[in-house]
Design a protein around this motif. Structure first.
Motif, PDB file in Angstrom:
ATOM      1  N   LEU A   1       0.814  -1.233   0.000  1.00  0.00           N
ATOM      2  CA  LEU A   1       0.000   0.000   0.000  1.00  0.00           C
ATOM      3  C   LEU A   1       0.843   1.278   0.000  1.00  0.00           C
ATOM      4  O   LEU A   1       0.476   2.275  -0.615  1.00  0.00           O
ATOM      5  CB  LEU A   1      -0.957   0.017   1.207  1.00  0.00           C
ATOM      6  N   ASP A   2       2.010   1.199   0.685  1.00  0.00           N
ATOM      7  CA  ASP A   2       2.859   2.396   0.753  1.00  0.00           C
ATOM      8  C   ASP A   2       3.471   2.770  -0.596  1.00  0.00           C
ATOM      9  O   ASP A   2       3.979   3.873  -0.766  1.00  0.00           O
ATOM     10  CB  ASP A   2       3.993   2.206   1.781  1.00  0.00           C
ATOM     11  N   SER A   3       3.462   1.828  -1.544  1.00  0.00           N
ATOM     12  CA  SER A   3       4.042   2.133  -2.875  1.00  0.00           C
ATOM     13  C   SER A   3       3.001   2.751  -3.797  1.00  0.00           C
ATOM     14  O   SER A   3       3.288   2.973  -4.972  1.00  0.00           O
ATOM     15  CB  SER A   3       4.558   0.870  -3.558  1.00  0.00           C
ATOM     16  N   ILE A   4       1.807   2.972  -3.281  1.00  0.00           N
ATOM     17  CA  ILE A   4       0.739   3.473  -4.155  1.00  0.00           C
ATOM     18  C   ILE A   4       0.502   4.963  -3.896  1.00  0.00           C
ATOM     19  O   ILE A   4       0.136   5.355  -2.789  1.00  0.00           O
ATOM     20  CB  ILE A   4      -0.576   2.687  -3.918  1.00  0.00           C
ATOM     21  N   GLU A   5       0.748   5.744  -4.931  1.00  0.00           N
ATOM     22  CA  GLU A   5       0.472   7.188  -4.824  1.00  0.00           C
ATOM     23  C   GLU A   5      -0.685   7.531  -5.739  1.00  0.00           C
ATOM     24  O   GLU A   5      -0.660   7.184  -6.922  1.00  0.00           O
ATOM     25  CB  GLU A   5       1.687   7.974  -5.296  1.00  0.00           C
ATOM     26  N   ILE A   6      -1.670   8.223  -5.206  1.00  0.00           N
ATOM     27  CA  ILE A   6      -2.849   8.566  -6.023  1.00  0.00           C
ATOM     28  C   ILE A   6      -2.996  10.082  -6.046  1.00  0.00           C
ATOM     29  O   ILE A   6      -2.847  10.746  -5.021  1.00  0.00           O
ATOM     30  CB  ILE A   6      -4.121   7.929  -5.433  1.00  0.00           C
ATOM     31  N   ASP A   7      -3.281  10.598  -7.235  1.00  0.00           N
ATOM     32  CA  ASP A   7      -3.447  12.049  -7.359  1.00  0.00           C
ATOM     33  C   ASP A   7      -4.529  12.364  -8.392  1.00  0.00           C
ATOM     34  O   ASP A   7      -4.906  11.492  -9.175  1.00  0.00           O
ATOM     35  CB  ASP A   7      -2.111  12.660  -7.796  1.00  0.00           C
TER      36      ASP A   7
ATOM     37  N   ASP B   1     -10.511  20.888 -18.386  1.00  0.00           N
ATOM     38  CA  ASP B   1     -10.864  21.309 -17.031  1.00  0.00           C
ATOM     39  C   ASP B   1     -11.507  20.201 -16.196  1.00  0.00           C
ATOM     40  O   ASP B   1     -12.193  20.472 -15.226  1.00  0.00           O
ATOM     41  CB  ASP B   1     -11.846  22.499 -17.093  1.00  0.00           C
ATOM     42  N   VAL B   2     -11.292  18.943 -16.607  1.00  0.00           N
ATOM     43  CA  VAL B   2     -11.893  17.810 -15.889  1.00  0.00           C
ATOM     44  C   VAL B   2     -10.786  17.112 -15.099  1.00  0.00           C
ATOM     45  O   VAL B   2      -9.685  16.907 -15.617  1.00  0.00           O
ATOM     46  CB  VAL B   2     -12.523  16.817 -16.906  1.00  0.00           C
ATOM     47  N   TYR B   3     -11.092  16.755 -13.850  1.00  0.00           N
ATOM     48  CA  TYR B   3     -10.088  16.057 -13.048  1.00  0.00           C
ATOM     49  C   TYR B   3      -9.932  14.613 -13.498  1.00  0.00           C
ATOM     50  O   TYR B   3     -10.928  13.915 -13.700  1.00  0.00           O
ATOM     51  CB  TYR B   3     -10.477  16.090 -11.565  1.00  0.00           C
ATOM     52  N   GLU B   4      -8.672  14.163 -13.620  1.00  0.00           N
ATOM     53  CA  GLU B   4      -8.404  12.771 -13.984  1.00  0.00           C
ATOM     54  C   GLU B   4      -7.500  12.135 -12.925  1.00  0.00           C
ATOM     55  O   GLU B   4      -6.743  12.826 -12.238  1.00  0.00           O
ATOM     56  CB  GLU B   4      -7.753  12.708 -15.368  1.00  0.00           C
ATOM     57  N   THR B   5      -7.614  10.808 -12.826  1.00  0.00           N
ATOM     58  CA  THR B   5      -6.938  10.076 -11.758  1.00  0.00           C
ATOM     59  C   THR B   5      -5.542   9.623 -12.201  1.00  0.00           C
ATOM     60  O   THR B   5      -5.383   9.123 -13.322  1.00  0.00           O
ATOM     61  CB  THR B   5      -7.779   8.827 -11.396  1.00  0.00           C
ATOM     62  N   TYR B   6      -4.574   9.775 -11.297  1.00  0.00           N
ATOM     63  CA  TYR B   6      -3.189   9.368 -11.571  1.00  0.00           C
ATOM     64  C   TYR B   6      -2.734   8.359 -10.525  1.00  0.00           C
ATOM     65  O   TYR B   6      -3.000   8.537  -9.334  1.00  0.00           O
ATOM     66  CB  TYR B   6      -2.251  10.588 -11.549  1.00  0.00           C
ATOM     67  N   LEU B   7      -2.061   7.311 -11.013  1.00  0.00           N
ATOM     68  CA  LEU B   7      -1.479   6.301 -10.127  1.00  0.00           C
ATOM     69  C   LEU B   7       0.036   6.351 -10.320  1.00  0.00           C
ATOM     70  O   LEU B   7       0.520   6.134 -11.436  1.00  0.00           O
ATOM     71  CB  LEU B   7      -2.029   4.912 -10.511  1.00  0.00           C
ATOM     72  N   ASN B   8       0.759   6.668  -9.262  1.00  0.00           N
ATOM     73  CA  ASN B   8       2.220   6.815  -9.347  1.00  0.00           C
ATOM     74  C   ASN B   8       2.639   7.613 -10.581  1.00  0.00           C
ATOM     75  O   ASN B   8       3.538   7.218 -11.337  1.00  0.00           O
ATOM     76  CB  ASN B   8       2.900   5.440  -9.326  1.00  0.00           C
ATOM     77  N   GLY B   9       1.952   8.714 -10.813  1.00  0.00           N
ATOM     78  CA  GLY B   9       2.325   9.633 -11.890  1.00  0.00           C
ATOM     79  C   GLY B   9       1.738   9.314 -13.262  1.00  0.00           C
ATOM     80  O   GLY B   9       1.905  10.085 -14.195  1.00  0.00           O
ATOM     81  N   GLU B  10       1.040   8.178 -13.378  1.00  0.00           N
ATOM     82  CA  GLU B  10       0.495   7.769 -14.687  1.00  0.00           C
ATOM     83  C   GLU B  10      -1.021   8.016 -14.726  1.00  0.00           C
ATOM     84  O   GLU B  10      -1.729   7.690 -13.767  1.00  0.00           O
ATOM     85  CB  GLU B  10       0.782   6.270 -14.870  1.00  0.00           C
ATOM     86  N   ASN B  11      -1.474   8.580 -15.831  1.00  0.00           N
ATOM     87  CA  ASN B  11      -2.921   8.825 -15.977  1.00  0.00           C
ATOM     88  C   ASN B  11      -3.643   7.495 -16.198  1.00  0.00           C
ATOM     89  O   ASN B  11      -3.389   6.803 -17.187  1.00  0.00           O
ATOM     90  CB  ASN B  11      -3.157   9.758 -17.175  1.00  0.00           C
ATOM     91  N   ILE B  12      -4.518   7.133 -15.252  1.00  0.00           N
ATOM     92  CA  ILE B  12      -5.197   5.832 -15.337  1.00  0.00           C
ATOM     93  C   ILE B  12      -6.711   6.005 -15.425  1.00  0.00           C
ATOM     94  O   ILE B  12      -7.478   5.090 -15.143  1.00  0.00           O
ATOM     95  CB  ILE B  12      -4.847   4.948 -14.106  1.00  0.00           C
ATOM     96  N   GLU B  13      -7.138   7.229 -15.750  1.00  0.00           N
ATOM     97  CA  GLU B  13      -8.564   7.563 -15.732  1.00  0.00           C
ATOM     98  C   GLU B  13      -9.413   6.559 -16.538  1.00  0.00           C
ATOM     99  O   GLU B  13     -10.463   6.119 -16.069  1.00  0.00           O
ATOM    100  CB  GLU B  13      -8.765   8.988 -16.276  1.00  0.00           C
TER     101      GLU B  13
END
Ligand code: DC
Length: 228
Positions: free
Chosen positions: A65-71, A78-90
């Motif tokens: 779990l500690d290796s997972i960064e979400i942003d 202007d739409v928010y998209e999900t990032y996993l460890n810097g990669e767009n995974i939307e």
């Protein structure tokens, strides 16, 4: 400028994210899709062969779990998209594989604890609209406003059916209906942070409402709230 924390919870497929995005835009607030965060953890698990449809290796998932960064980042539209460890995974997190595994990943206490810390971090400076299942009950019990969304199961199934059909997918209405009813049961009966209406949440049943009507409803309650 007002800076509120608004929690939007409710059942699957009742238009929470469309509504939450619209009100975030209206208030010029950050929009956070907490379901996308559960989906991001699930995707990480799938990619690392820790999660699949049959089984979740819970101990291993907790270990990583500690290796997972979400942003979340705004795209050009202007739409928010999900990032996993810097990669767009939307897009990837909306796929069938993640959708089939996410409910079981979301039941794990350690996963939820990690996500709650991140979710509270996003609201450090307030000015946030967050949608999910436990936002008003667990993540922000002191939210400025809590909205609990619901709609009749057959109407939610019809909306989902239309959405998938429009994408060109051949789907069976009864299957969708069954899936919605099953997810309602899993989400509201699980041990960790089950879906339930917070005592101080305002109910929005949008069974027979258009998005415009929901916005009128919201403007009405927000102006009453601000006048307090
Ligand atoms: O909102 P959604 O369908 O993208 O959510 C995906 C899954 O994540 C859903 O099965 C319930 C779970 N979830 C959760 O447990 N807690 C949240 N705050 C948001 C979503």
């Amino acid at each position: 400028m007002i800076r509120l924390v608004i929690a939007v919870d409710g059942y699957s497929s009742c238009g929470k994210s469309t509504f939450a995005k619209a009100i975030a835009k209206e208030l010029n607030h950050l929009y956070i899709d907490s379901g996308a965060m559960c989906r991001a953890v699930t995707l990480y698990g799938i990619r690392n062969s820790i999660v699949d449809k049959q089984e979740i290796q819970t101990d291993k998932l907790i270990e990583v779990l500690d290796s997972i960064e979400i942003d979340f980042k705004k795209n050009d539209g202007d739409v928010y998209e999900t990032y996993l460890n810097g990669e767009n995974i939307e897009n990837e997190i909306r796929g069938v594989m993640v959708s089939e595994c996410v409910s079981n990943v979301s039941k794990i206490r350690e996963v939820r604890s990690k996500l709650v810390i991140l979710q509270r971090g996003f609201a450090r400076n307030k000015g946030v609209v967050m949608d999910g299942r436990d936002i008003g009950t667990v993540v922000f019990p002191d939210a400025d406003m809590k909205i609990f969304m619901t709609a009749k199961p057959e109407i939610r199934a019809k909306r989902r059916f239309d959405e998938l059909t429009e994408k060109g997918l051949h789907v069976d209405f009864q299957e969708i209906m069954k899936n919605i009813e099953e997810r309602d049961i899993i989400d509201s009966t699980r041990k960790e942070s089950p879906l339930r209406k917070a005592d101080d949440a305002i109910v929005l049943d949008n069974s027979y409402m258009t998005p415009d009507e929901q916005m009128i409803w919201f403007k009405n309650i927000i102006s009453k709230h601000l006048a307090k």
